[in-house]
Design an enzyme around this catalytic site. Structure first.
Site, PDB file in Angstrom:
ATOM      1  N   GLU A 204      -6.442  -7.138   5.556  1.00 13.43           N
ATOM      2  CA  GLU A 204      -5.744  -8.104   4.698  1.00 13.43           C
ATOM      3  C   GLU A 204      -5.802  -9.501   5.306  1.00 13.43           C
ATOM      4  O   GLU A 204      -4.929 -10.331   5.103  1.00 13.43           O
ATOM      5  CB  GLU A 204      -4.300  -7.661   4.434  1.00 13.43           C
TER       6      GLU A 204
ATOM      7  N   ASN B  38       0.827  -1.212   0.000  1.00 10.63           N
ATOM      8  CA  ASN B  38       0.000   0.000   0.000  1.00 10.63           C
ATOM      9  C   ASN B  38       0.860   1.261   0.000  1.00 10.63           C
ATOM     10  O   ASN B  38       0.626   2.185  -0.773  1.00 10.63           O
ATOM     11  CB  ASN B  38      -0.913   0.024   1.235  1.00 10.63           C
TER      12      ASN B  38
ATOM     13  N   ASP C 166      -5.175  -2.834  -3.650  1.00 14.71           N
ATOM     14  CA  ASP C 166      -6.470  -3.470  -3.955  1.00 14.71           C
ATOM     15  C   ASP C 166      -6.317  -4.527  -5.042  1.00 14.71           C
ATOM     16  O   ASP C 166      -6.954  -5.590  -4.986  1.00 14.71           O
ATOM     17  CB  ASP C 166      -7.496  -2.416  -4.401  1.00 14.71           C
TER      18      ASP C 166
ATOM     19  N   HIS D  76      -2.648   2.593  -2.853  1.00 16.84           N
ATOM     20  CA  HIS D  76      -3.770   1.752  -2.434  1.00 16.84           C
ATOM     21  C   HIS D  76      -4.443   1.035  -3.600  1.00 16.84           C
ATOM     22  O   HIS D  76      -4.991  -0.056  -3.428  1.00 16.84           O
ATOM     23  CB  HIS D  76      -4.790   2.586  -1.644  1.00 16.84           C
TER      24      HIS D  76
END
Lengths: 262, 125
Positions: A180, A146, A155, A151
């Site tokens: 996560e 991240n 994802d 981000h």
């Protein structure tokens, strides 16, 4: 015009008399004729008026029938459209229900869905006596993906992992548990069988994630805490706590490993 | 010159009538408990507008869900437009829908089939 003035009786008497008074009979018959003519005219008038009323009634009847037909057609159409709206709503509700149980990033069942599934799985195990195991898996150093790649890339990595878990486990047995973390369910597996299955899964993961894995990002590893159901007195909350504690040990032990809660 | 501005609620559409522009718009869902209360002012507005001048009228709809009594009210409004159209008035309906929900277009087509005035069903860009 009055029928009770004795005119008819007088005419009958005159006609019955042996010697006719021709003049008187003529006058009486003329009066009688006039009376019948007036009566006929009156009947004709009444009939004409009655016919007119009947005609109007017929017209009105026809117009009511047309309006009734039209309203009937309109009601049928309203019902048809309304039924289609109901079916649209039903489908939208089904879709909402499905979406409420899915994780939008990974496409996997979400925590709410998995909690329901876990309740069922424990109930099934209690009833049938079949073994049951579950694991909580956490992506190692996910924050680095991240922070280092953004981000969006994070994802994508989670989506690739979701896709891989979907392919490696039966539908509904893997869920995004939060952040996560993933929950992996092994119905009808005892601890040893689940361990073998989870080891194989961890080994197969890089290959299974590859098609969707974001370019330039180092591949991920998982830390896992595994536990099995211990019989009737073992509550779901206890199972989850043991898996969580084992996961914590795996993390503390250096990550990328599986720890079994004995 | 009457202006109608009924704000949307959870169960009723936003309704706006612009007399000067000859435009009546409705958007949202419609499942009021009392559809007569909601739609009577709209029907009155259409009646007054059509009766007052010979200017054209556009009915712009972005409706998603209608309950049974709203469907009935909508038909009453469309009947008024048909009457005006039959008398030579320029009236039209445009029904806008989200291309993700094709079924709204199908439902708009159900409404359209009884009327002969211009009735466009348009996917919103």
């Amino acid at each position: 015009m009055n029928g009770d003035d004795g005119l008819e009786t007088r005419v009958e008497a005159l006609l019955a008399a042996p010697a006719h008074d021709a003049a008187a009979l003529h006058v009486a018959l003329a009066a009688l004729y006039a009376r019948y003519r007036d009566l006929a005219a009156q009947i004709e008038r009444v009939t004409r008026i009655a016919d007119r009323y009947q005609g109007a009634e017929r017209e009105r009847g026809r117009s009511y029938a047309v309006r009734y037909e039209k309203q009937l057609r309109q009601i049928e159409k309203i019902m048809r459209i309304s039924d289609r709206y109901q079916s649209m709503l039903r489908d939208l509700n089904d879709r909402l229900h499905w979406l409420s149980l899915r994780d939008v990033v990974t496409g996997l069942p979400n925590r709410r869905h998995m909690l329901g599934r876990l309740d069922d799985a424990v109930a099934d195990a209690k009833e049938g006596g079949a073994p049951l195991a579950l694991a909580i898996a956490d992506v190692d150093h996910f924050k680095r993906i991240n922070d280092g790649f953004g981000h969006d890339t994070g994802d994508k990595a989670l989506a690739a992992l979701g896709h891989a878990l979907c392919g490696l486990l039966p539908d509904g047995d893997a869920a995004r548990w939060g952040g996560e973390e993933f929950l992996l369910l092994f119905p009808a597996h005892d601890l040893a069988a689940a361990r073998r299955r989870l080891d194989a899964l961890r080994a197969a993961l890089p290959g299974a994630m590859a098609p969707l894995w974001p370019d330039g990002v180092p591949t991920l590893t998982l830390s896992c805490g595994l536990t099995a159901w211990r019989g009737d007195d073992d509550a779901l909350s206890a199972l989850l706590s043991r898996a969580d504690e084992a996961l914590y040990v795996a993390k503390r032990g250096g990550r990328d490993r599986l720890v079994v809660a004995d | 010159m009457l202006t109608l501005a009924i704000p949307a609620t959870a169960s009723t559409p936003a309704i706006a009538a612009d007399w000067a522009a000859g435009l009546l718009t409705m958007s949202g869902d419609s499942y009021p408990e009392n559809s007569f209360e909601l739609f009577q002012p709209v029907i009155d507005w259409v009646d007054a507008y059509l009766g007052d001048s010979d200017r054209p009228l556009t009915l712009s709809l972005s409706l998603l869900y209608l309950n049974t009594s709203s469907i009935r009210a909508m038909m009453d409004i469309l009947d008024l437009l048909q009457g005006a159209h039959d008398a030579g008035r320029r009236v039209r309906v445009e029904w806008l829908y989200d291309p993700d929900n094709e079924r709204v277009a199908e439902l708009a087509a159900e409404f359209r089939e009884d009327y002969s005035f211009p009735f466009d069903i348009l996917a919103r860009a």
